[in-house]
Write a protein that holds these residues in place. Structure first.
Motif, PDB file in Angstrom:
ATOM      1  N   ASP A  25       0.828  -1.207   0.000  1.00  0.00           N
ATOM      2  CA  ASP A  25       0.000   0.000   0.000  1.00  0.00           C
ATOM      3  C   ASP A  25       0.864   1.258   0.000  1.00  0.00           C
ATOM      4  O   ASP A  25       0.527   2.260  -0.648  1.00  0.00           O
ATOM      5  N   SER A  26       1.979   1.220   0.708  1.00  0.00           N
ATOM      6  CA  SER A  26       2.856   2.388   0.791  1.00  0.00           C
ATOM      7  C   SER A  26       3.539   2.667  -0.545  1.00  0.00           C
ATOM      8  O   SER A  26       3.664   3.824  -0.962  1.00  0.00           O
ATOM      9  N   ILE A  27       3.971   1.617  -1.231  1.00  0.00           N
ATOM     10  CA  ILE A  27       4.549   1.780  -2.569  1.00  0.00           C
ATOM     11  C   ILE A  27       3.532   2.437  -3.497  1.00  0.00           C
ATOM     12  O   ILE A  27       3.830   3.391  -4.222  1.00  0.00           O
ATOM     13  N   LEU A  28       2.325   1.918  -3.472  1.00  0.00           N
ATOM     14  CA  LEU A  28       1.278   2.418  -4.362  1.00  0.00           C
ATOM     15  C   LEU A  28       0.897   3.860  -4.029  1.00  0.00           C
ATOM     16  O   LEU A  28       0.729   4.694  -4.930  1.00  0.00           O
ATOM     17  N   ALA A  29       0.774   4.169  -2.743  1.00  0.00           N
ATOM     18  CA  ALA A  29       0.418   5.536  -2.342  1.00  0.00           C
ATOM     19  C   ALA A  29       1.482   6.527  -2.811  1.00  0.00           C
ATOM     20  O   ALA A  29       1.151   7.615  -3.307  1.00  0.00           O
ATOM     21  N   ALA A  30       2.743   6.169  -2.661  1.00  0.00           N
ATOM     22  CA  ALA A  30       3.827   7.064  -3.086  1.00  0.00           C
ATOM     23  C   ALA A  30       3.809   7.270  -4.590  1.00  0.00           C
ATOM     24  O   ALA A  30       3.975   8.397  -5.075  1.00  0.00           O
ATOM     25  N   ALA A  31       3.618   6.189  -5.345  1.00  0.00           N
ATOM     26  CA  ALA A  31       3.607   6.293  -6.805  1.00  0.00           C
ATOM     27  C   ALA A  31       2.451   7.152  -7.298  1.00  0.00           C
ATOM     28  O   ALA A  31       2.620   8.034  -8.155  1.00  0.00           O
ATOM     29  N   VAL A  32       1.260   6.899  -6.746  1.00  0.00           N
ATOM     30  CA  VAL A  32       0.078   7.661  -7.180  1.00  0.00           C
ATOM     31  C   VAL A  32       0.213   9.135  -6.785  1.00  0.00           C
ATOM     32  O   VAL A  32      -0.108  10.036  -7.569  1.00  0.00           O
ATOM     33  N   ALA A  33       0.696   9.398  -5.575  1.00  0.00           N
ATOM     34  CA  ALA A  33       0.877  10.783  -5.142  1.00  0.00           C
ATOM     35  C   ALA A  33       1.859  11.517  -6.050  1.00  0.00           C
ATOM     36  O   ALA A  33       1.646  12.680  -6.418  1.00  0.00           O
ATOM     37  N   SER A  34       2.936  10.845  -6.426  1.00  0.00           N
ATOM     38  CA  SER A  34       3.946  11.445  -7.284  1.00  0.00           C
ATOM     39  C   SER A  34       3.347  11.946  -8.595  1.00  0.00           C
ATOM     40  O   SER A  34       3.571  13.082  -9.011  1.00  0.00           O
ATOM     41  N   VAL A  35       2.566  11.085  -9.243  1.00  0.00           N
ATOM     42  CA  VAL A  35       2.003  11.438 -10.546  1.00  0.00           C
ATOM     43  C   VAL A  35       0.800  12.359 -10.397  1.00  0.00           C
ATOM     44  O   VAL A  35       0.586  13.270 -11.208  1.00  0.00           O
ATOM     45  N   LYS A 147      12.813   2.300  -1.831  1.00  0.00           N
ATOM     46  CA  LYS A 147      13.372   2.097  -3.172  1.00  0.00           C
ATOM     47  C   LYS A 147      12.292   1.661  -4.147  1.00  0.00           C
ATOM     48  O   LYS A 147      12.184   2.180  -5.267  1.00  0.00           O
ATOM     49  N   ALA A 148      11.477   0.700  -3.733  1.00  0.00           N
ATOM     50  CA  ALA A 148      10.405   0.203  -4.589  1.00  0.00           C
ATOM     51  C   ALA A 148       9.398   1.304  -4.904  1.00  0.00           C
ATOM     52  O   ALA A 148       8.883   1.389  -6.025  1.00  0.00           O
ATOM     53  N   ALA A 149       9.126   2.168  -3.926  1.00  0.00           N
ATOM     54  CA  ALA A 149       8.189   3.277  -4.149  1.00  0.00           C
ATOM     55  C   ALA A 149       8.702   4.221  -5.220  1.00  0.00           C
ATOM     56  O   ALA A 149       7.945   4.674  -6.092  1.00  0.00           O
ATOM     57  N   ALA A 150       9.989   4.526  -5.187  1.00  0.00           N
ATOM     58  CA  ALA A 150      10.570   5.410  -6.195  1.00  0.00           C
ATOM     59  C   ALA A 150      10.499   4.776  -7.579  1.00  0.00           C
ATOM     60  O   ALA A 150      10.159   5.443  -8.567  1.00  0.00           O
ATOM     61  N   LEU A 180      -1.102  -2.744  -8.183  1.00  0.00           N
ATOM     62  CA  LEU A 180       0.316  -3.098  -8.090  1.00  0.00           C
ATOM     63  C   LEU A 180       0.489  -4.604  -8.094  1.00  0.00           C
ATOM     64  O   LEU A 180      -0.235  -5.326  -7.415  1.00  0.00           O
ATOM     65  N   VAL A 181       1.472  -5.074  -8.851  1.00  0.00           N
ATOM     66  CA  VAL A 181       1.868  -6.477  -8.850  1.00  0.00           C
ATOM     67  C   VAL A 181       3.362  -6.530  -8.528  1.00  0.00           C
ATOM     68  O   VAL A 181       4.165  -5.844  -9.169  1.00  0.00           O
ATOM     69  N   ILE A 182       3.719  -7.304  -7.514  1.00  0.00           N
ATOM     70  CA  ILE A 182       5.131  -7.562  -7.243  1.00  0.00           C
ATOM     71  C   ILE A 182       5.430  -8.937  -7.834  1.00  0.00           C
ATOM     72  O   ILE A 182       5.011  -9.967  -7.304  1.00  0.00           O
ATOM     73  N   ALA A 183       6.124  -8.936  -8.971  1.00  0.00           N
ATOM     74  CA  ALA A 183       6.256 -10.117  -9.804  1.00  0.00           C
ATOM     75  C   ALA A 183       7.515 -10.927  -9.495  1.00  0.00           C
ATOM     76  O   ALA A 183       8.537 -10.379  -9.084  1.00  0.00           O
ATOM     77  N   THR A 184       7.402 -12.225  -9.718  1.00  0.00           N
ATOM     78  CA  THR A 184       8.593 -13.062  -9.697  1.00  0.00           C
ATOM     79  C   THR A 184       9.432 -12.725 -10.934  1.00  0.00           C
ATOM     80  O   THR A 184       8.968 -12.029 -11.848  1.00  0.00           O
ATOM     81  N   GLU A 185      10.647 -13.232 -10.973  1.00  0.00           N
ATOM     82  CA  GLU A 185      11.515 -12.959 -12.129  1.00  0.00           C
ATOM     83  C   GLU A 185      10.871 -13.444 -13.425  1.00  0.00           C
ATOM     84  O   GLU A 185      10.896 -12.750 -14.447  1.00  0.00           O
ATOM     85  N   GLU A 186      10.259 -14.626 -13.380  1.00  0.00           N
ATOM     86  CA  GLU A 186       9.614 -15.177 -14.574  1.00  0.00           C
ATOM     87  C   GLU A 186       8.399 -14.339 -14.980  1.00  0.00           C
ATOM     88  O   GLU A 186       8.201 -14.044 -16.166  1.00  0.00           O
ATOM     89  N   GLU A 187       7.590 -13.949 -14.002  1.00  0.00           N
ATOM     90  CA  GLU A 187       6.414 -13.122 -14.298  1.00  0.00           C
ATOM     91  C   GLU A 187       6.834 -11.761 -14.854  1.00  0.00           C
ATOM     92  O   GLU A 187       6.200 -11.246 -15.779  1.00  0.00           O
TER      93      GLU A 187
END
Length: 221
Positions: A25-35, A147-150, A180-187
């Motif tokens: 949720d924190s990653i997503l909130a930061a990304a959405v706020a940024s844009v 880092k992920a949020a940025a 948001l999707v946190i994907a495996t390397e294959e995904e």
């Protein structure tokens, strides 16, 4: 290190030690706020700082604040944020770009590194519509929340610019449906075939190696 001659967009995440929000949720909130901070300028003349910032690497600085400090920043009319986004228990403030040395002291003294929140289930968006953005993060990298949020913010910004929205209200509504999707390397590799925005490749200044692919956006079918 951030060059002091470069513009940077400050983003502040709420990190409440007593009742922490989730990593996702924190990653997503930061990304959405940024844009969303930028989307709000679409209906008016854009500030020169935004134009200059967008012509470069659109660097972001994700910082953390405890509940008392975050509440104070959110109410600060002298250094007003451009966007406040809440997703679940997560909250993020995003500001217009500024030169690093010109940032208000209230932002400068906030910590950057070490922002890591618990990996709990994400809040499900209240609206799910075809064409809404879904940020895909490279989960194999084990990035911290900050880092992920940025990186998520980079990807969502690149998607927004690629789309070329010129309606501030429409852009903001669509941003609020971001997932948001946190994907495996294959995904992560597989989903690149349907990417709706540029692949974000990190410079490797912190946490991960240079030229590492970190994120991109797909659109909900």
């Amino acid at each position: 290190m951030i060059a002091t001659s470069s513009l940077v967009q400050p983003i502040v995440l709420l990190v409440d030690k007593n009742d922490p929000a989730s990593h996702r949720d924190s990653i997503l909130a930061a990304a959405v706020a940024s844009v969303d901070a930028y989307a709000g300028t679409l209906s008016s003349l854009r500030d020169e700082a935004w134009t200059q910032w967008l012509s470069g690497r659109f660097t972001k600085s994700v910082r953390r604040a405890d509940l008392k400090t975050f509440t104070k920043l959110a109410a600060d009319e002298d250094n007003k944020s451009e966007s406040l986004i809440s997703i679940g228990k997560a909250k993020a403030l995003a500001y217009a770009p500024a030169f690093y040395e010109d940032m208000p002291k209230s932002l400068m003294r906030l910590q950057v590194s070490g922002t890591d929140l618990p990996d709990e289930p994400a809040t499900v968006p209240s609206r799910k519509r075809s064409g809404d953005p879904v940020i895909v993060l490279n989960g194999a990298l084990g990035m911290s929340t900050g880092k992920a949020a940025a990186q998520a913010a980079h990807a969502l910004f690149a998607w927004q610019l690629n789309r070329g929205h010129d309606d501030a209200e429409l852009a903001s509504l669509q941003l609020l449906s971001t997932d948001l999707v946190i994907a495996t390397e294959e995904e992560f590799t597989g989903l690149q075939t349907i990417a709706a925005g540029p692949l974000i490749v990190d410079a490797g200044l912190t946490e991960i190696a240079p030229n590492t692919a970190t994120a991109f956006v797909i659109e909900r079918p």
